[in-house]
Design a protein around this motif. Structure first.
Motif, PDB file in Angstrom:
ATOM      1  N   ALA A 108      29.159  12.222 -21.805  1.00  0.00           N
ATOM      2  CA  ALA A 108      30.585  12.267 -21.458  1.00  0.00           C
ATOM      3  C   ALA A 108      30.751  12.909 -20.085  1.00  0.00           C
ATOM      4  N   ASP A 109      31.763  12.446 -19.354  1.00  0.00           N
ATOM      5  CA  ASP A 109      32.088  13.044 -18.063  1.00  0.00           C
ATOM      6  C   ASP A 109      32.667  14.435 -18.264  1.00  0.00           C
ATOM      7  N   GLU A 110      32.658  15.183 -17.174  1.00  0.00           N
ATOM      8  CA  GLU A 110      33.279  16.499 -17.206  1.00  0.00           C
ATOM      9  C   GLU A 110      34.785  16.328 -17.403  1.00  0.00           C
ATOM     10  N   HIS A 111      35.344  17.125 -18.291  1.00  0.00           N
ATOM     11  CA  HIS A 111      36.772  17.044 -18.586  1.00  0.00           C
ATOM     12  C   HIS A 111      37.501  18.160 -17.843  1.00  0.00           C
ATOM     13  N   GLY A 112      38.354  17.770 -16.918  1.00  0.00           N
ATOM     14  CA  GLY A 112      39.138  18.725 -16.156  1.00  0.00           C
ATOM     15  C   GLY A 112      40.597  18.330 -16.163  1.00  0.00           C
ATOM     16  N   ASN A 113      41.361  18.932 -15.292  1.00  0.00           N
ATOM     17  CA  ASN A 113      42.790  18.632 -15.230  1.00  0.00           C
ATOM     18  C   ASN A 113      43.119  17.528 -14.236  1.00  0.00           C
ATOM     19  N   ASN A 114      42.195  17.203 -13.353  1.00  0.00           N
ATOM     20  CA  ASN A 114      42.441  16.182 -12.337  1.00  0.00           C
ATOM     21  C   ASN A 114      41.759  14.877 -12.717  1.00  0.00           C
ATOM     22  N   ASP A 115      42.278  13.777 -12.234  1.00  0.00           N
ATOM     23  CA  ASP A 115      41.694  12.441 -12.427  1.00  0.00           C
ATOM     24  C   ASP A 115      41.420  12.133 -13.897  1.00  0.00           C
ATOM     25  N   LYS A 116      42.396  12.339 -14.736  1.00  0.00           N
ATOM     26  CA  LYS A 116      42.221  12.114 -16.169  1.00  0.00           C
ATOM     27  C   LYS A 116      41.974  10.649 -16.503  1.00  0.00           C
ATOM     28  N   ASP A 117      42.457   9.753 -15.654  1.00  0.00           N
ATOM     29  CA  ASP A 117      42.280   8.328 -15.941  1.00  0.00           C
ATOM     30  C   ASP A 117      40.862   7.838 -15.650  1.00  0.00           C
ATOM     31  N   THR A 118      40.052   8.615 -14.960  1.00  0.00           N
ATOM     32  CA  THR A 118      38.672   8.187 -14.667  1.00  0.00           C
ATOM     33  C   THR A 118      37.649   8.835 -15.593  1.00  0.00           C
ATOM     34  N   ILE A 119      38.080   9.721 -16.466  1.00  0.00           N
ATOM     35  CA  ILE A 119      37.142  10.397 -17.368  1.00  0.00           C
ATOM     36  C   ILE A 119      36.725   9.431 -18.464  1.00  0.00           C
ATOM     37  N   GLY A 120      35.440   9.367 -18.689  1.00  0.00           N
ATOM     38  CA  GLY A 120      34.917   8.462 -19.705  1.00  0.00           C
ATOM     39  C   GLY A 120      33.546   8.908 -20.162  1.00  0.00           C
ATOM     40  N   GLN A 121      32.727   7.933 -20.513  1.00  0.00           N
ATOM     41  CA  GLN A 121      31.366   8.249 -20.937  1.00  0.00           C
ATOM     42  C   GLN A 121      30.404   7.202 -20.414  1.00  0.00           C
ATOM     43  N   ILE A 122      29.164   7.632 -20.237  1.00  0.00           N
ATOM     44  CA  ILE A 122      28.092   6.742 -19.805  1.00  0.00           C
ATOM     45  C   ILE A 122      27.159   6.537 -20.991  1.00  0.00           C
ATOM     46  N   VAL A 123      26.912   5.283 -21.323  1.00  0.00           N
ATOM     47  CA  VAL A 123      26.066   4.916 -22.460  1.00  0.00           C
ATOM     48  C   VAL A 123      24.810   4.241 -21.927  1.00  0.00           C
ATOM     49  N   THR A 124      23.650   4.674 -22.414  1.00  0.00           N
ATOM     50  CA  THR A 124      22.366   4.108 -22.008  1.00  0.00           C
ATOM     51  C   THR A 124      21.732   3.392 -23.189  1.00  0.00           C
ATOM     52  N   VAL A 125      21.301   2.150 -22.961  1.00  0.00           N
ATOM     53  CA  VAL A 125      20.640   1.342 -23.985  1.00  0.00           C
ATOM     54  C   VAL A 125      19.184   1.161 -23.582  1.00  0.00           C
ATOM     55  N   SER A 126      18.257   1.618 -24.442  1.00  0.00           N
ATOM     56  CA  SER A 126      16.829   1.384 -24.222  1.00  0.00           C
ATOM     57  C   SER A 126      16.497   0.017 -24.793  1.00  0.00           C
ATOM     58  N   ALA A 127      15.990  -0.853 -23.943  1.00  0.00           N
ATOM     59  CA  ALA A 127      15.854  -2.265 -24.311  1.00  0.00           C
ATOM     60  C   ALA A 127      14.483  -2.592 -24.892  1.00  0.00           C
ATOM     61  N   SER A 128      14.509  -3.364 -25.966  1.00  0.00           N
ATOM     62  CA  SER A 128      13.283  -3.960 -26.508  1.00  0.00           C
ATOM     63  C   SER A 128      13.313  -5.479 -26.309  1.00  0.00           C
ATOM     64  N   TYR A 129      14.396  -5.980 -25.743  1.00  0.00           N
ATOM     65  CA  TYR A 129      14.534  -7.399 -25.434  1.00  0.00           C
ATOM     66  C   TYR A 129      15.519  -7.521 -24.279  1.00  0.00           C
ATOM     67  N   TYR A 130      15.205  -8.395 -23.316  1.00  0.00           N
ATOM     68  CA  TYR A 130      16.086  -8.587 -22.163  1.00  0.00           C
ATOM     69  C   TYR A 130      16.014 -10.037 -21.728  1.00  0.00           C
ATOM     70  N   ARG A 131      17.192 -10.650 -21.558  1.00  0.00           N
ATOM     71  CA  ARG A 131      17.256 -12.052 -21.150  1.00  0.00           C
ATOM     72  C   ARG A 131      18.347 -12.215 -20.095  1.00  0.00           C
ATOM     73  N   VAL A 132      18.046 -13.009 -19.070  1.00  0.00           N
ATOM     74  CA  VAL A 132      19.006 -13.325 -18.011  1.00  0.00           C
ATOM     75  C   VAL A 132      19.055 -14.839 -17.877  1.00  0.00           C
ATOM     76  N   SER A 133      20.277 -15.395 -17.843  1.00  0.00           N
ATOM     77  CA  SER A 133      20.424 -16.829 -17.638  1.00  0.00           C
ATOM     78  C   SER A 133      21.594 -17.081 -16.683  1.00  0.00           C
ATOM     79  N   ALA A 134      21.549 -18.202 -16.018  1.00  0.00           N
ATOM     80  CA  ALA A 134      22.610 -18.594 -15.091  1.00  0.00           C
ATOM     81  C   ALA A 134      23.504 -19.617 -15.780  1.00  0.00           C
ATOM     82  N   ASN A 135      24.796 -19.365 -15.777  1.00  0.00           N
ATOM     83  CA  ASN A 135      25.797 -20.242 -16.392  1.00  0.00           C
ATOM     84  C   ASN A 135      25.529 -20.505 -17.869  1.00  0.00           C
TER      85      ASN A 135
END
Length: 169
Positions: A108-135
């Motif tokens: 989670a981001d630091e929670h303060g009194n300023n910029d409340k609309d930008t506070i969120g969280q960062i989620v990391t996914v460790s991949a055991s499968y990855y696929r990329v395709s075009a269209n």
């Protein structure tokens, strides 16, 4: 040259509506050095793919991330991403990615009194499968370490015979 237009993310089929940013997995080869008796210098050898992690940031809180946090028997985190690029002829190219694994970190981001609309969280996914395709049609890359697959343009380069010409003839 295509220009990036934006992306959409889904976790296990549910859209993550307030996505701020997405970082795809870095594709990196582990190298070992090989040197035989008569060689005057070692040569690099492909020793597999390094750990792949993808991350995204969303505003507020993504409750779905908590439901797939860690390794839970029978439950996988499947992150689907569609990125749009606009070309010089006003054509739109979609790059679609699938990252499957488990959520390994939630910060989670630091929670303060300023910029409340930008506070969120960062989620990391460790991949055991990855696929990329075009269209959604043209396979560009598919990596499945469990099955020993590394497909580039639909060809499993790890399963190629020693004589490349035998694929053509």
């Amino acid at each position: 040259m295509p220009v990036y237009r934006g992306c959409s993310l889904w976790m296990n089929g549910l859209e993550i509506a307030d996505t701020v940013s997405y970082t795809p997995p870095e594709i990196k080869i582990t190298q070992k050095l090989f040197k035989a008796g008569a060689m005057n210098a070692p040569v690099p050898v492909d020793d597999g793919t390094e750990l792949m992690t993808a991350s995204y940031k969303c505003q507020g809180m993504d409750a779905m991330a908590f439901m797939v946090f860690g390794i839970i028997p029978g439950v996988r985190a499947r992150l689907s991403v569609r990125r749009a690029y606009r070309g010089p002829l006003e054509d739109i190219t979609m790059i679609e990615e699938e990252v499957e694994g488990f959520v390994s970190a939630i910060r989670a981001d630091e929670h303060g009194n300023n910029d409340k609309d930008t506070i969120g969280q960062i989620v990391t996914v460790s991949a055991s499968y990855y696929r990329v395709s075009a269209n959604g049609v043209y396979p560009l890359l598919e990596i499945n370490p469990v099955l020993g697959l590394r497909k580039i343009l639909g060809i499993n380069v790890l399963g190629m015979p020693g004589n490349f010409m035998s694929l053509i003839l």
